[in-house]
Design a protein around this motif. Structure first.
Motif, PDB file in Angstrom:
ATOM      1  N   THR A  51      -1.139   3.298  -0.850  1.00 15.89           N
ATOM      2  CA  THR A  51       0.280   2.941  -0.886  1.00 15.89           C
ATOM      3  C   THR A  51       1.002   3.251   0.423  1.00 15.89           C
ATOM      4  O   THR A  51       2.079   2.721   0.662  1.00 15.89           O
ATOM      5  CB  THR A  51       0.999   3.657  -2.045  1.00 15.89           C
ATOM      6  OG1 THR A  51       0.867   5.069  -1.875  1.00 15.89           O
ATOM      7  CG2 THR A  51       0.437   3.232  -3.392  1.00 15.89           C
ATOM      8  N   VAL A  78       2.635  -3.017  -2.764  1.00 14.34           N
ATOM      9  CA  VAL A  78       2.558  -2.222  -3.984  1.00 14.34           C
ATOM     10  C   VAL A  78       3.445  -2.898  -5.026  1.00 14.34           C
ATOM     11  O   VAL A  78       4.604  -3.196  -4.757  1.00 14.34           O
ATOM     12  CB  VAL A  78       3.025  -0.774  -3.727  1.00 14.34           C
ATOM     13  CG1 VAL A  78       2.971   0.045  -5.011  1.00 14.34           C
ATOM     14  CG2 VAL A  78       2.171  -0.132  -2.635  1.00 14.34           C
ATOM     15  N   VAL A 117      -1.939  -2.995  -6.462  1.00 14.21           N
ATOM     16  CA  VAL A 117      -1.630  -3.499  -5.127  1.00 14.21           C
ATOM     17  C   VAL A 117      -2.141  -4.920  -4.970  1.00 14.21           C
ATOM     18  O   VAL A 117      -3.161  -5.295  -5.549  1.00 14.21           O
ATOM     19  CB  VAL A 117      -2.203  -2.606  -3.997  1.00 14.21           C
ATOM     20  CG1 VAL A 117      -1.531  -1.261  -3.963  1.00 14.21           C
ATOM     21  CG2 VAL A 117      -3.688  -2.465  -4.093  1.00 14.21           C
TER      22      VAL A 117
END
Length: 144
Positions: A51, A78, A117
């Motif tokens: 992230t 994300v 993601v």
């Protein structure tokens, strides 16, 4: 055209290798729309620090020979449940996940303890003649 190659390779393979922060991770994924989608963390596959990344490098292999065919830069997005990509990504990941024990509640669990993601190809693709032959042991091997 480069994005088409990435899409074709990602759709045909159950694994991609994601490289960032000096490490390469083999991960299962689903190709959804225009991106590789991955669930990570919690009881799912680990991708520590994903992230915090802006971009990663995807290594993509041939399904038939398993040889490395291309590497592609991808932008990390994300996803949150409010994202327009959340439902398509989580639905595809749920359908593609082998041995999912809590199928009825997987998406809710992912929302609580994992991260979803999208790895969106930027168009920068390197073909085998431009890929170093000294890849880490966790990456797919170049054909010789």
């Amino acid at each position: 055209m480069n994005t088409d190659l990435v899409a074709d390779l990602a759709k045909k393979s159950g694994l991609v290798w994601v490289a960032y922060a000096g490490r390469t991770h083999a991960v299962w994924h689903e190709w959804v729309g225009d991106a590789v989608c991955i669930v990570s963390g919690g009881t799912e596959q680990p991708l520590p620090g994903i992230t915090e990344q802006q971009t990663v490098v995807l290594s993509l292999r041939s399904k038939s020979s398993r040889a490395l065919v291309a590497q592609a830069e991808a932008r990390v997005e994300v996803l949150s449940p409010e994202s327009e990509h959340w439902a398509p990504a989580t639905s595809a990941l749920k359908s593609g996940r082998l041995n999912l024990v809590d199928s009825d509640h997987a998406i809710e669990r992912w929302d609580r303890e994992s991260v979803i993601v999208r790895l969106v190809p930027t168009g920068q693709v390197t073909l085998p003649d431009g890929i170093p032959s000294t890849l880490g042991r966790t990456a797919p091997h170049l054909s010789t």
